[in-house]
Write an enzyme that holds these catalytic residues in place. Structure first.
Site, short mmCIF file in Angstrom:
data_model
loop_
_atom_site.label_atom_id
_atom_site.label_comp_id
_atom_site.label_asym_id
_atom_site.label_seq_id
_atom_site.Cartn_x
_atom_site.Cartn_y
_atom_site.Cartn_z
N GLY A 118 2.71 -2.33 5.25
CA GLY A 118 3.40 -1.19 4.62
C GLY A 118 2.54 -0.61 3.51
O GLY A 118 2.46 0.61 3.32
N PHE A 159 -0.74 10.42 1.96
CA PHE A 159 -0.49 9.12 2.60
C PHE A 159 -0.26 9.27 4.10
O PHE A 159 -0.20 10.31 4.63
CB PHE A 159 0.73 8.44 1.97
CG PHE A 159 0.51 8.07 0.53
CD1 PHE A 159 -0.77 7.82 0.04
CD2 PHE A 159 1.56 7.98 -0.36
CE1 PHE A 159 -1.00 7.49 -1.27
CE2 PHE A 159 1.35 7.65 -1.69
CZ PHE A 159 0.06 7.42 -2.14
N TRP A 173 -0.32 1.27 5.04
CA TRP A 173 0.13 2.56 5.59
C TRP A 173 -0.09 3.69 4.57
O TRP A 173 -0.36 4.82 4.93
CB TRP A 173 1.63 2.46 5.94
CG TRP A 173 2.25 3.76 6.36
CD1 TRP A 173 2.26 4.28 7.62
CD2 TRP A 173 2.93 4.69 5.52
NE1 TRP A 173 2.93 5.49 7.61
CE2 TRP A 173 3.34 5.78 6.33
CE3 TRP A 173 3.24 4.74 4.17
CZ2 TRP A 173 4.04 6.86 5.84
CZ3 TRP A 173 3.93 5.82 3.67
CH2 TRP A 173 4.33 6.87 4.49
N HIS A 174 0.02 3.33 3.28
CA HIS A 174 -0.10 4.36 2.24
C HIS A 174 -1.52 4.88 2.10
O HIS A 174 -1.72 5.97 1.57
CB HIS A 174 0.39 3.82 0.90
CG HIS A 174 1.87 3.71 0.82
ND1 HIS A 174 2.56 2.65 1.34
CD2 HIS A 174 2.81 4.55 0.30
CE1 HIS A 174 3.86 2.83 1.14
NE2 HIS A 174 4.04 3.98 0.52
N GLY A 175 -2.49 4.09 2.54
CA GLY A 175 -3.85 4.61 2.43
C GLY A 175 -4.88 3.53 2.67
O GLY A 175 -4.58 2.34 2.58
#
Lengths: 309, 456
Positions: free
Chosen positions: B317, B456, B320-322
Site C-alpha cells: 500500500g 500517486f 502504491w503511493h510512489g
C-alpha cells in the site's frame, strides 16, 4: 419551486452575488482598496492622508523596525519603510511620494535587490499554465487585483487611513510587533558599545568602477533620488546597523565600496551604520532591531542627521 | 485539468447545464465521456490514447471473463494492467535499484532507463479496473455490455485522476438509467465543490507554502518550526486530499451520480486500524478485498501469518503511493504499529478513548515524515532538527494558527462537509458558511500546485 431548487438558487445567488458585489466595489474604489491590500500602497496612502511632515523615511524592514520618527528630533516624521522592499519599490515611492522637505533613503542589501515591487498580486511564473480563463480573470478582474484587502488582518488599515493624523507609519509591519506588545523587551544589560554607535566616517572617494550589479544599483538609486529631488526633497542616504552575522555578508570591502560609489554618484550625504560593531543583543534576529535597539538607533541617527551641514 | 482552476470550474458549470438540458441518456453519457477525455488530456494529450486503449482492452477482457471463467484470463488481465502501472510508474525506480545493487557488488550495470511519462491517475484507474475484472471473475458483477457505459465508468473525470476508487457494482448501475434532474443533489454537489475548493485552496495550499519551504531546507529550521512543518504537513495532506475527494463527490452529485466518501475524520481514530477505515477509505477497502484477503487475511491462518499479511499489505500500500523507499518504509511502519496494536489490544482496551486518539494521531503524524521526505538525507536532517535545533524566534504565525486550528476543529469540520447527510445543516447556516468561504478564499486563497495525490 422545489425545496432543492430553492436551496440551489439561494446558494448560487450568495456565491455569485457576493463575487459580483465585490467586483463592483473594487471597480468603484480601486485606489482605496489597493491601499488596504498592499503594504507599499498602504504606507503611501497613509502618508498622503495625513498633514505634511518634516521628513519621510524610505527603506526595508530594517528601517521599519529600527527607526522611530518621533525620536529623531527632526520635527514630525513619517516612516514609509516596508518589509520586502527592493529597488523597484524605492523607485515606486520616489515617483509617487509627492512634494517632501526631506527624505531619508535606506541604502542596503535589501533595498538594492531587483525583486518586483510587493504592491500587486503578481502571478507566480507558470501559475496559469493550462488555465487560460484563470489568466484572463487575473488580468481583467478588479477584485482579484486587490483581493488581499479583504484579509481580516488588513481591515484595520481602513481605520488607519481614516484617522491618518494619529499615525507616523512606524506602527505597522514591525517584525516582533505582536510579541513585543505582550512582552515589552528591556534594554540589554551590561552592554558597553556606545562608541560603536556611529556611522562610518565620510571620506572623499575618487570615482570607482562598478560591476554590472553595482551599475544596476547605482542607476536605480540615481533615478529614485532624481525623482525625489524633482519634487523638492533633500535626500540623505542611511544604512541601519546589523548584527555580527549579517555584517559578515554586507560589510565586505566590495559592498562598502559599492555603497560609497552609489552615494558619490547621487551626491547625497550617507550615514552608513552597516559596519558599526554594535552588540548583538540590540537585535531580535541579528538583522532587525528590537524596541530598545530601535530607540538607540533613532537617537544616534537623529544626532548624526542634525550634525550634517 | 485541475479542479481548482478557473478554466475547469467555468467549463464544468457549462457542462452541468448542457448535461441536464440533454434529453437522451446515451447523449448524456457521450457528453460525460467526451468531457472526461478533454479534461484528462488537457495537460498531456498522449495519455488519452493510453486511457482509450485501457478501456478497449479491459472491456473486452471483462466480456471474455464472463463467458470463459478461466483463472489464466483473469491473471492475464491483472498482469496486463499491473504491467502498465509497473512500466510507467516503477520501471525507473526498479532499474535504479538494480544499478545500485550491482554497484554494491562491484558490477557496473548499463541498463537503459525508460523515458516514460507517468499518466495522471494511473494508480487509481489501474486499481479500479483490476477490481472490476476480479469482481466479474468472482461473479459478483456482470460484465458491462455497453462500451459507452464502461468508458464512462473508467474515465469519469470526477474520479479518474485521484479517486475515490469507484467499484463497478456501485457505479455501473447508476450509469444505466436516465437520471431525472434532482435540484437537491445538484445543490448538495455545489456545496461540496465549494467546501472542497476551500479545503484545497484556502487551507492546504496556504499551509503547504511553509511546509514546502521547510522541506526545501530542513537544516535551517528551528525546533519550533521543524515541529510546525511536521504538524503542518499532517494538516496540509488531509486538507488537500479530503478537499479533492469532497470536490469529486460534489462533482458526481452535480451529474446525479453518487461517488463513495473517502474520509471520515481520520485523525479522530483511536487506533491505526480505525484510522485506515477512515482515511482514503476506498483504497483501504481495495487493499483489504483484493490484496489482504487474497493473501489469506487473518482468518484460518496463524497469528504470525496474519501479521505478515498485514505487513505486506501495508508495505505494498505504501509502494502504491510512489516509487520510493520512503513510501515502503511508511507503509511497513504502519503495518508494524498495527501488529503492535493487536498484541497490546487487551491493555489498550482499559485506556480512555482520548488517550488512544492522542497516541494514534501522533503516530500518524510522525509517520507522515518519511512519507513527505524528498530524500532519506532530508528525512534524517528533519528528525534531528525536531530534537536538537535551537528555538527560532521567527515563527510563521498564520501557518501555525491555521495548522493547529484546522487540526483541532476536525470533528465539527467533518460534520459540516458530510455528503451523506443532506439537510443536516439549516439553510441559512449553509448560506452564511458559503459566503464566509468565498470571502476567505478571496482573501487568503493560494492556489499553488496540483493536488498532492495527483502524483500517486
Amino acid at each position: 419551486m422545489s425545496r432543492g431548487a430553492l436551496r440551489l438558487m439561494q446558494l448560487m445567488a450568495v456565491v455569485l452575488g457576493l463575487l459580483a458585489a465585490l467586483e463592483v466595489l473594487c471597480r468603484v474604489q480601486p485606489e482605496g482598496l489597493a491601499a488596504v491590500a498592499h503594504r507599499v500602497r498602504f504606507k503611501l496612502a497613509l502618508l498622503h492622508a495625513r498633514s505634511p511632515v518634516d521628513f519621510v523615511a524610505l527603506g526595508s524592514s530594517r528601517s521599519n523596525d529600527g527607526l522611530n520618527p518621533a525620536l529623531l528630533g527632526l520635527g514630525s516624521g513619517f516612516s514609509a519603510a516596508t518589509p520586502s522592499s527592493s529597488l523597484p519599490t524605492l523607485e515606486f515611492f520616489a515617483a509617487n511620494l509627492g512634494p517632501q522637505r526631506r527624505v531619508l533613503v535606506e541604502l542596503s542589501g535589501p533595498m538594492s535587490a531587483s525583486t518586483p515591487m510587493d504592491a500587486d498580486d503578481a502571478a507566480a511564473p507558470g501559475a496559469f499554465d493550462g488555465d487560460p480563463l484563470g489568466a484572463w480573470l487575473h488580468a481583467h478582474s478588479a477584485l482579484l487585483a486587490v483581493r488581499r484587502a479583504f484579509a481580516l488582518e488588513n481591515l484595520p488599515r481602513v481605520f488607519a487611513i481614516v484617522f491618518a493624523s494619529r499615525f507616523d507609519g512606524s506602527e505597522w509591519f514591525r517584525s516582533r510587533q505582536l510579541t513585543e506588545t505582550f512582552r515589552p523587551p528591556v534594554a540589554p544589560e551590561g552592554v558597553h558599545d556606545a562608541a560603536a554607535w556611529a556611522p562610518a566616517p565620510v571620506r572623499e572617494t575618487p570615482p570607482a568602477t562598478l560591476d554590472a550589479e553595482g551599475e544596476r544599483v547605482a542607476e536605480g538609486f540615481g533615478r529614485a533620488v532624481t525623482a525625489l529631488r524633482a519634487q523638492g526633497a533633500v535626500v540623505t542616504l542611511v544604512a541601519p546597523p546589523l548584527g555580527a552575522g549579517w555584517r559578515e555578508t554586507e560589510c565586505t570591502p566590495e559592498l562598502k565600496a559599492q555603497r560609497a560609489e552609489v552615494a558619490r554618484r547621487v551626491r547625497a550625504p550617507f550615514l552608513d551604520f552597516t559596519c558599526a560593531e554594535v552588540d548583538e543583543r540590540w537585535f531580535v534576529d541579528g538583522q532587525h532591531l528590537s524596541s530598545p535597539g530601535r530607540a538607540q538607533y533613532s537617537k544616534v541617527l537623529g544626532e548624526a542627521l542634525r550634525a550634517l551641514p | 485539468m485541475l479542479f481548482h482552476s478557473a478554466t475547469f470550474l467555468i467549463s464544468v458549470s457549462g457542462l452541468i447545464a448542457l448535461y441536464w438540458l440533454t434529453p437522451w441518456h446515451r447523449a448524456r453519457l457521450a457528453l460525460l465521456f467526451g468531457a472526461s477525455l478533454v479534461f484528462y488530456g488537457w495537460r498531456h494529450w498522449p495519455s488519452v490514447f493510453l486511457l482509450l486503449a485501457s478501456i478497449t482492452v479491459n472491456y473486452t477482457l471483462g466480456r471474455l471473463l464472463e463467458r470463459h471463467r478461466v483463472k489464466g484470463l483473469l491473471a492475464l488481465g491483472v498482469t496486463l494492467n499491473l504491467s502498465l502501472l509497473l512500466y510507467f510508474k516503477y520501471a525507473r525506480f526498479l532499474i535504479d535499484q538494480l544499478i545500485l545493487g550491482g554497484a554494491q557488488l562491484g558490477l557496473e550495470l548499463h541498463v537503459p532507463r525508460p523515458d516514460a511519462w507517468a499518466p495522471l491517475g494511473i494508480s487509481f484507474f489501474t486499481f479500479q479496473v483490476v477490481a472490476y475484472l476480479v469482481d466479474v471473475y468472482r461473479k459478483e458483477l456482470p460484465a458491462e455490455r455497453s462500451v459507452l457505459v464502461f468508458a464512462v465508468f473508467k474515465s469519469f473525470f470526477a474520479q479518474l485522476v485521484a479517486g475515490p476508487i469507484v467499484r463497478g457494482k456501485d457505479f455501473l448501475p447508476q450509469l444505466h438509467r436516465r437520471l431525472p434532474f434532482d435540484a437537491e443533489k445538484l445543490s448538495r454537489g455545489a456545496w461540496l465543490v465549494l467546501t472542497g475548493l476551500f479545503l484545497k485552496v484556502g487551507v492546504a495550499d496556504v499551509i503547504g507554502d511553509y511546509v514546502d519551504f521547510g522541506w526545501s531546507d530542513p537544516a535551517s529550521l528551528g525546533i519550533n518550526n521543524a515541529w510546525l512543518v511536521v504538524y503542518g504537513y499532517a494538516a496540509q495532506l488531509l486538507a488537500d486530499f479530503w478537499g479533492y475527494s469532497t470536490m469529486a463527490v460534489g462533482l458526481g452529485l452535480c451529474f446525479g451520480l453518487v461517488l463513495p466518501v473517502n474520509f471520515e475524520n481520520p485523525y479522530g481514530s483511536d487506533s491505526l486500524r480505525e484510522f485506515w477505515r477512515r482515511w482514503h477509505i476506498t483504497l483501504s477497502v481495495w487493499l483489504r478485498d483484493y490484496l489482504y484477503i487474497s493473501l489469506g487475511g487473518n482468518r484460518g491462518v496463524s497469528k504470525t501469518r496474519a501479521a505478515f499479511n498485514r505487513l505486506l499489505t501495508m508495505a505494498l500500500g505504501g509502494l502504491w503511493h510512489g516509487p520510493g523507499w520512503n513510501f515502503i518504509l511508511w507503509g511497513f511502519l504502519h503495518g508494524v504499529w498495527m501488529d503492535l496494536e493487536l498484541v497490546t489490544e487487551k491493555s489498550r482496551a482499559r485506556w480512555p478513548k482520548w488517550l488512544g486518539v492522542l497516541i494514534t494521531f501522533h503516530v500518524v503524524v510522525f509517520l507522515w515524515i518519511p512519507f513527505r521526505a524528498p530524500s532519506m538525507g532530508a528525512l534524517g536532517v528533519l528528525i534531528s532538527r525536531l530534537f536538537t535545533a535551537p528555538w527560532d524566534i521567527n515563527t510563521p504565525t498564520q501557518t501555525a494558527v491555521m495548522t493547529f486550528g484546522f487540526l483541532a476543529l476536525q470533528k465539527p469540520l467533518f460534520g459540516l462537509v458530510r455528503a451523506d447527510r443532506p439537510g443536516s445543516l439549516r439553510p441559512w447556516v449553509v448560506l452564511v458558511l458559503a459566503a464566509l468561504m468565498v470571502w476567505l478564499l478571496l482573501a487568503y486563497g493560494n492556489a499553488r500546485a496540483d493536488f498532492i495525490y495527483y502524483v500517486f
